[in-house]
Design a protein around this motif. Structure first.
Motif, mmCIF file in Angstrom:
data_model
loop_
_atom_site.group_PDB
_atom_site.id
_atom_site.type_symbol
_atom_site.label_atom_id
_atom_site.label_comp_id
_atom_site.label_asym_id
_atom_site.label_seq_id
_atom_site.Cartn_x
_atom_site.Cartn_y
_atom_site.Cartn_z
ATOM 1 N N LEU A 1 1.462 -4.221 1.657
ATOM 2 C CA LEU A 1 1.404 -5.202 2.597
ATOM 3 C C LEU A 1 0.138 -5.750 2.646
ATOM 4 C CD1 LEU A 1 4.939 -4.155 4.242
ATOM 5 C CD2 LEU A 1 4.455 -6.317 2.840
ATOM 6 N N CYS A 2 -0.733 -4.981 3.995
ATOM 7 C CA CYS A 2 -1.965 -4.852 4.019
ATOM 8 C C CYS A 2 -3.125 -5.238 2.885
ATOM 9 C CB CYS A 2 -2.883 -3.965 4.977
ATOM 10 S SG CYS A 2 -1.743 -2.637 6.436
ATOM 11 N N LYS A 3 -2.609 -5.040 2.373
ATOM 12 C CA LYS A 3 -4.127 -5.596 1.099
ATOM 13 C C LYS A 3 -2.804 -7.044 0.805
ATOM 14 C CE LYS A 3 -4.616 -2.320 -2.012
ATOM 15 N NZ LYS A 3 -4.496 -2.013 -3.642
ATOM 16 N N ARG A 4 -2.131 -7.259 0.247
ATOM 17 C CA ARG A 4 -1.256 -8.215 0.288
ATOM 18 C C ARG A 4 -1.955 -9.913 0.577
ATOM 19 N NH1 ARG A 4 2.127 -8.855 -4.062
ATOM 20 N NH2 ARG A 4 2.621 -7.346 -5.433
ATOM 21 N N PHE A 5 -1.458 -8.995 2.467
ATOM 22 C CA PHE A 5 -1.974 -10.955 3.702
ATOM 23 C C PHE A 5 -2.978 -10.606 4.093
ATOM 24 C CE2 PHE A 5 2.468 -10.608 3.388
ATOM 25 C CZ PHE A 5 2.979 -11.513 2.719
ATOM 26 N N ARG A 6 -3.856 -9.147 3.908
ATOM 27 C CA ARG A 6 -5.021 -9.141 4.641
ATOM 28 C C ARG A 6 -5.560 -9.021 5.864
ATOM 29 N NH1 ARG A 6 -9.235 -13.025 0.985
ATOM 30 N NH2 ARG A 6 -8.973 -12.724 -0.676
ATOM 31 N N ILE A 7 -3.994 -7.994 6.287
ATOM 32 C CA ILE A 7 -3.872 -7.604 7.556
ATOM 33 C C ILE A 7 -4.318 -6.583 7.996
ATOM 34 C CG2 ILE A 7 -2.808 -9.879 8.428
ATOM 35 C CD1 ILE A 7 -0.083 -7.951 7.623
ATOM 36 N N SER A 8 -5.160 -6.363 9.599
ATOM 37 C CA SER A 8 -4.798 -4.627 9.273
ATOM 38 C C SER A 8 -2.958 -4.362 10.007
ATOM 39 C CB SER A 8 -5.220 -4.311 10.884
ATOM 40 O OG SER A 8 -4.546 -5.239 11.824
ATOM 41 N N GLU A 9 -3.196 -2.556 9.329
ATOM 42 C CA GLU A 9 -1.838 -1.960 9.332
ATOM 43 C C GLU A 9 -1.447 -2.091 10.979
ATOM 44 O OE1 GLU A 9 -0.257 3.402 9.646
ATOM 45 O OE2 GLU A 9 -1.729 1.673 8.057
ATOM 46 N N ALA A 10 -1.950 -2.286 12.134
ATOM 47 C CA ALA A 10 -1.250 -2.369 13.032
ATOM 48 C C ALA A 10 -0.171 -4.401 13.743
ATOM 49 C CB ALA A 10 -2.082 -2.683 14.855
ATOM 50 N N THR A 11 -1.152 -4.906 12.545
ATOM 51 C CA THR A 11 -0.777 -5.943 12.450
ATOM 52 C C THR A 11 0.749 -5.760 11.795
ATOM 53 O OG1 THR A 11 -2.430 -7.108 13.032
ATOM 54 C CG2 THR A 11 -0.932 -8.370 11.794
ATOM 55 N N ALA A 12 0.709 -5.172 10.406
ATOM 56 C CA ALA A 12 1.693 -5.571 9.447
ATOM 57 C C ALA A 12 2.579 -4.750 10.122
ATOM 58 C CB ALA A 12 0.824 -5.047 8.193
ATOM 59 N N ARG A 13 2.536 -3.660 11.090
ATOM 60 C CA ARG A 13 4.011 -2.976 11.756
ATOM 61 C C ARG A 13 4.292 -3.984 12.869
ATOM 62 N NH1 ARG A 13 4.085 1.963 10.533
ATOM 63 N NH2 ARG A 13 2.110 3.037 10.041
ATOM 64 N N ARG A 14 4.275 -4.895 13.620
ATOM 65 C CA ARG A 14 3.664 -5.390 14.582
ATOM 66 C C ARG A 14 4.755 -6.565 13.654
ATOM 67 N NH1 ARG A 14 -1.395 -5.603 16.903
ATOM 68 N NH2 ARG A 14 -1.804 -7.573 16.431
ATOM 69 N N ASP A 15 4.191 -7.475 12.570
ATOM 70 C CA ASP A 15 5.201 -7.989 12.079
ATOM 71 C C ASP A 15 6.634 -7.923 11.268
ATOM 72 O OD1 ASP A 15 2.796 -9.729 11.954
ATOM 73 O OD2 ASP A 15 2.351 -9.826 9.874
ATOM 74 N N LEU A 16 6.301 -6.457 11.150
ATOM 75 C CA LEU A 16 7.567 -5.753 10.511
ATOM 76 C C LEU A 16 8.537 -5.594 11.523
ATOM 77 C CD1 LEU A 16 5.676 -3.366 8.222
ATOM 78 C CD2 LEU A 16 7.656 -5.115 7.408
ATOM 79 N N ALA A 17 8.065 -5.093 12.526
ATOM 80 C CA ALA A 17 8.994 -4.489 13.669
ATOM 81 C C ALA A 17 10.085 -6.235 14.113
ATOM 82 C CB ALA A 17 7.599 -4.090 15.057
#
Length: 341
Positions: free
Chosen positions: A31-47
């Motif tokens: 997810l981080c690679k596809r959307f060019r976001i950090s792991e912290a941002t990915a986790r916030r999005d998923l939450a």
């Protein structure tokens, strides 16, 4: 650091939801690679998506609401039940004594399990990722069911995921009986990438495979492509031949509805019961364990009518004989030739 506009965040999360619905599962890193976001941002999005009930989070990744949005197994089992039963009856020809068979979690493959419970060849091992298949075959005479583990999708009563694929790699299947969500001229499609991942893992471990697809799935596509027709061994379907853009050699039964006799040449006069009996006999005689046929060579035949008979074509194998390998011959011309000798 400038704040990211809410419209950008909302757009990214909508795209993430669509992707997860198509792929069913993606690890955080992907997810981080596809959307060019950090792991912290990915986790916030998923939450946030989990709070909205758009996805279901798992350890190390996220699984979309595929399990909930796709119709429950029990409901799908009722759809086109008669067609599924006819397809399963033909697919049962592929299951023989001593085989290890994979039956996947589709409702049409389940119909094969239903037949095996009542009339199974001896010493058949059935491997599946379906709780329903295991439940149906538990206690069945001559059948040993094995269940692949992994991540449980309770609504579908199946196990999926990387662990399930790894478990499948420990087996060598004689035949795999697989379902699908759709098929068209481009090939066969299924409902999610994880379903396709398991099917491909199983096909890699199988001597041959058959796709069991009813006519309602013809001319359609689905989110995940399984394979092209070049890769398919056999298709068993009740679709009319003119609605199935599939090479004849890929058809186990060339349209059960339009060619009820199952004739390899499309001749509606060929008796279905006689053809099926001949195929069963040929498969049994061709078993290596019987020692009756060397490299599958040998001949079988059966009387089809007062004027015709069915015979195994030269060059075909007893153990893998298909309807397309059987020829219907007229007696009168042959008897006339014999009279001349």
């Amino acid at each position: 650091m400038p704040r990211v506009a809410q419209s950008v965040i909302s757009g990214r999360r909508e795209a993430m939801t669509r992707l997860l619905r198509d792929r069913a599962y993606l690890p955080i890193g992907e997810l981080c690679k596809r959307f060019r976001i950090s792991e912290a941002t990915a986790r916030r999005d998923l939450a946030a998506l989990q709070r909205d009930k758009s996805v279901v989070r798992t350890f190390g990744g996220a699984m979309a609401d595929y399990d909930r949005r796709f119709a429950p197994f029990a409901d799908r089992l009722k759809l086109n039940a008669a067609a599924k039963a006819r397809i399963a009856d033909q697919a049962l020809l592929l299951v023989r004594r001593g085989m290890t068979v994979f039956i996947d979690a589709g409702t049409t493959p389940f119909a094969v399990a239903d037949l095996l419970r009542r009339d199974a060849p001896p010493d058949v091992r059935v491997v599946t990722n379906s709780l329903a298949v295991v439940e149906r075959l538990t206690g069945a005479t001559g059948v040993e069911p094995d269940l692949l583990g992994g991540r449980l999708l309770p609504n579908q009563a199946v196990f999926l995921g990387a662990e399930t694929c790894r478990a499948a790699a420990f087996y060598a299947f004689d035949v795999a009986l697989l379902g699908g969500e759709a098929f068209d001229a481009a090939g066969v499609w299924n409902s999610s990438a994880e379903v396709v991942d398991l099917q491909r893992a199983v096909i890699d471990r199988s001597r041959r495979h058959a796709l069991l697809l009813d006519a309602t799935k013809a001319g359609r596509t689905a989110p995940a492509k399984l394979m092209t027709w070049d890769e398919v061994d056999l298709l068993v379907t009740d679709a009319a031949p003119d609605s199935v853009d599939v090479p004849d050699e890929k058809l186990l039964i060339a349209g059960l509805a339009a060619s009820a006799a199952g004739s390899p040449a499309g001749d509606p006069t060929m008796p279905d019961a006689t053809l099926n009996d001949l195929l069963h006999l040929s498969h049994e005689l061709g078993l290596e364990s019987r020692g009756l046929a060397i490299l599958g060579e040998g001949n079988t035949s059966a009387r089809a009518s007062p004027d015709t008979f069915l015979v195994k074509a030269s060059g075909s194998s007893l153990g893998t004989l298909r309807p397309a390998d059987v020829v219907e011959c007229r007696l009168a011309p042959l008897l006339s030739l014999l009279d001349r000798t």
